[in-house]
Design an enzyme around this catalytic site. Structure first.
Site, PDB file in Angstrom:
ATOM      1  N   CYS A  47     -58.387  15.307 -51.444  1.00  0.00           N
ATOM      2  CA  CYS A  47     -59.472  15.345 -50.467  1.00  0.00           C
ATOM      3  C   CYS A  47     -60.848  15.280 -51.117  1.00  0.00           C
ATOM      4  O   CYS A  47     -61.842  15.018 -50.441  1.00  0.00           O
ATOM      5  CB  CYS A  47     -59.366  16.594 -49.599  1.00  0.00           C
ATOM      6  SG  CYS A  47     -59.343  18.120 -50.540  1.00  0.00           S
ATOM      7  N   ASN A  48     -60.941  15.507 -52.412  1.00  0.00           N
ATOM      8  CA  ASN A  48     -62.236  15.469 -53.084  1.00  0.00           C
ATOM      9  C   ASN A  48     -62.246  14.574 -54.313  1.00  0.00           C
ATOM     10  O   ASN A  48     -63.161  14.651 -55.117  1.00  0.00           O
ATOM     11  CB  ASN A  48     -62.643  16.885 -53.517  1.00  0.00           C
ATOM     12  CG  ASN A  48     -62.928  17.781 -52.339  1.00  0.00           C
ATOM     13  OD1 ASN A  48     -63.889  17.572 -51.621  1.00  0.00           O
ATOM     14  ND2 ASN A  48     -62.062  18.755 -52.124  1.00  0.00           N
ATOM     15  N   GLU A 118     -53.664  23.722 -55.177  1.00  0.00           N
ATOM     16  CA  GLU A 118     -52.978  22.552 -54.627  1.00  0.00           C
ATOM     17  C   GLU A 118     -52.998  21.349 -55.563  1.00  0.00           C
ATOM     18  O   GLU A 118     -52.101  20.509 -55.539  1.00  0.00           O
ATOM     19  CB  GLU A 118     -53.611  22.143 -53.290  1.00  0.00           C
ATOM     20  CG  GLU A 118     -53.333  23.089 -52.144  1.00  0.00           C
ATOM     21  CD  GLU A 118     -54.338  24.214 -52.077  1.00  0.00           C
ATOM     22  OE1 GLU A 118     -55.197  24.304 -52.987  1.00  0.00           O
ATOM     23  OE2 GLU A 118     -54.280  25.008 -51.131  1.00  0.00           O
ATOM     24  N   GLN A 122     -50.487  17.884 -56.416  1.00  0.00           N
ATOM     25  CA  GLN A 122     -50.956  16.540 -56.084  1.00  0.00           C
ATOM     26  C   GLN A 122     -50.892  15.621 -57.294  1.00  0.00           C
ATOM     27  O   GLN A 122     -50.540  14.440 -57.175  1.00  0.00           O
ATOM     28  CB  GLN A 122     -52.378  16.632 -55.524  1.00  0.00           C
ATOM     29  CG  GLN A 122     -52.437  17.314 -54.160  1.00  0.00           C
ATOM     30  CD  GLN A 122     -53.836  17.754 -53.783  1.00  0.00           C
ATOM     31  OE1 GLN A 122     -54.677  18.020 -54.639  1.00  0.00           O
ATOM     32  NE2 GLN A 122     -54.097  17.854 -52.487  1.00  0.00           N
ATOM     33  N   PHE A 195     -52.383  20.521 -45.939  1.00  0.00           N
ATOM     34  CA  PHE A 195     -52.772  21.913 -46.094  1.00  0.00           C
ATOM     35  C   PHE A 195     -52.180  22.819 -45.014  1.00  0.00           C
ATOM     36  O   PHE A 195     -52.588  23.973 -44.878  1.00  0.00           O
ATOM     37  CB  PHE A 195     -54.304  22.047 -46.043  1.00  0.00           C
ATOM     38  CG  PHE A 195     -55.007  21.471 -47.241  1.00  0.00           C
ATOM     39  CD1 PHE A 195     -54.722  21.922 -48.510  1.00  0.00           C
ATOM     40  CD2 PHE A 195     -55.967  20.474 -47.084  1.00  0.00           C
ATOM     41  CE1 PHE A 195     -55.370  21.403 -49.616  1.00  0.00           C
ATOM     42  CE2 PHE A 195     -56.623  19.944 -48.183  1.00  0.00           C
ATOM     43  CZ  PHE A 195     -56.319  20.405 -49.457  1.00  0.00           C
TER      44      PHE A 195
END
Length: 472
Positions: A47-48, A118, A122, A195
């Site tokens: 996500c970032n 997380e 990933q 999430f």
């Protein structure tokens, strides 16, 4: 040569990260189609963060610039972004610095919330995806497997992330001022992916008991059954969204799953079911949650691409907390734990580079050992032909061969770690007439490309740094 192209919350806007992340699964195969020297690619998309780890087979001294440009162009074509825009955004890491960068990423040291847990999973799933797509190489395999080992060391040996910090928990920390009693808070969880499990666990840790789940992809019932909560069917979604005090979205959908219209329609449905006058979209419903006549809702968007349309804030009483806002409020690092974690990362990255450099000398080491043992075997046979078959001469010769090889082996490692492999190889040829074993060299190059290059840090201009690396 290993190269990493990186865009993250540190150097790219969320709009760009959103586009890159949404198309990440198609990027690696396209990258390998771009240039002959591109042998492997593993894409890490969170996500970032969007990063492409590349394995280039380039002759010593050859420029990587053309291959880097083609890789960037391929990423741009997949994501619908201009290559020039990506060139001025992507950071560029190459050579031995790639290991340090990935190990740091996998350990959570480069995340919005330092130490978030997380990211390690990933990174691991990124390698699995590359395996399925057939885009990994032995060197990328080794790199990513070592990254997973390092992240486990950081987790087990330091206090970083020990409190289970994550984007989910930070978002709920930021929501604390809006919640008077978590036990009385109604929560709608939208999504069963990225999430969802972490969100549910974090909510329960705060005492939330009223949680319902809706899945745009239809997996809500299975998730609900597995977690002991209630599922919301498609036809009930709007009313459930309007009725919740907090909506947490965490789907992988590539479109908005919550918007102004959805909540407004849900408020109308609630008003109608309560027997009150139906209100127009955007007008507070007396039946809504919160104070009479003024519903108060917090929408937490953890999705990338964004799950929530920005227009939800046009409704009275609705507040949106998205990833960009969460990033602004990310806490400062805990210096002691972070320093300890970085020490582990740096140690493991150096070890990774040392092993790669030592393996560069492998063909020459094979050649020297073969030369010495061939001489030894010839002398043993000569001794046996003279009647010396009691084994003492053979034992003595084998011991001497080991003693003679000890110092050259030690020096080979020392010179490799100093980047002076050529000196060892040249000395070998000058003293013994021995050259690197051609067969071993061919096998090594076909199976495990080596890591080369300097310890350059990340740049904000990929093309520029590639050109600098070439010039140096």
């Amino acid at each position: 040569m290993l190269i990493c192209l990186t865009a993250s919350h540190k150097n790219a806007g969320f709009d760009m990260l959103e586009r890159l992340s949404a198309n990440a699964e198609h990027a690696a195969p396209r990258i390998l189609d771009g240039h002959d020297s591109l042998q492997g690619a593993v894409v890490v998309a969170t996500c970032n963060r969007f990063e492409a780890y590349l394995d280039l087979d380039t002759p010593e001294g050859a420029s990587p610039v053309a291959a880097v440009h083609e890789a960037i162009r391929a990423v741009g074509s997949v994501a619908g972004l201009e290559a020039e825009e990506l060139r001025t955004t992507f950071g560029f890491v190459h050579g031995n610095a790639v290991a340090g960068h990935l190990f740091s990423v996998a350990s959570g040291l480069e995340s919005v919330v330092v130490g978030e847990g997380e990211i390690a999973g990933q990174v691991r799933r990124s390698l699995e995806q590359a395996r399925r797509e057939g885009t990994t190489t032995p060197e990328l395999e080794r790199l990513f497997q070592r990254a997973s080992q390092t992240s486990r060391r950081v987790k087990n040996e330091t206090g970083i992330g020990g409190e289970g910090r994550s984007l989910v928990r930070l978002a709920l920390d930021l929501a604390e001022s809006r919640v008077s009693d978590w036990a009385q808070t109604r929560v709608l969880l939208v999504g069963t992916g990225r999430f969802a499990g972490a969100s549910l666990a974090a909510l329960r840790d705060r005492g939330v008991t009223d949680v319902r789940v809706h899945s745009p992809s239809g997996r809500g019932a299975k998730f609900a059954a597995g977690h002991g909560i209630e599922a919301v069917a498609r036809g009930e979604f709007a009313a459930a969204a309007a009725d919740a005090d907090i909506i947490v979205t965490c789907t992988t959908a590539e479109h908005h799953v919550v918007d102004r219209t959805l909540i407004a329609v849900g408020r109308e449905e609630l008003a109608a079911s309560a027997g009150t006058v139906t209100v127009l979209p955007g007008v507070a419903s007396p039946a809504g949650p919160g104070a009479p006549g003024e519903p108060r809702q917090l929408v937490i968007d953890l999705g990338l691409p964004r799950n929530v349309a920005p227009d939800v804030v046009e409704l009275p009483g609705v507040e949106l907390l998205d990833l960009e806002t969460i990033k602004i409020h990310a806490p400062l690092e805990e210096l002691g734990a972070t320093d300890a974690a970085r020490a582990i990362v740096n140690h493991d990255a150096r070890a990774f580079g040392d092993i790669a450099e030592e393996r560069d000398l492998a063909p020459a080491v094979v050649a020297l050992r073969r030369h010495v043992f061939d001489l030894m075997d010839a002398e043993i046979e000569r001794a046996k032909s003279r009647g010396d078959d009691d084994g003492r001469t053979e034992a003595a010769l084998r011991h001497m061969a080991g003693v003679l090889l000890h110092t050259p082996m030690v020096r080979s490692r020392e010179l490799a770690r100093a980047g002076e492999q050529a000196a060892w190889i040249d000395g070998l040829e000058a003293l013994f007439g021995v050259k690197p074993d051609a067969t071993a060299q061919a096998v090594r190059e076909s199976s495990t490309p080596s890591v080369s290059g300097s310890n350059d840090a990340t740049s904000t201009d990929a093309a520029g740094r590639a050109e600098q690396a070439d010039a140096s």
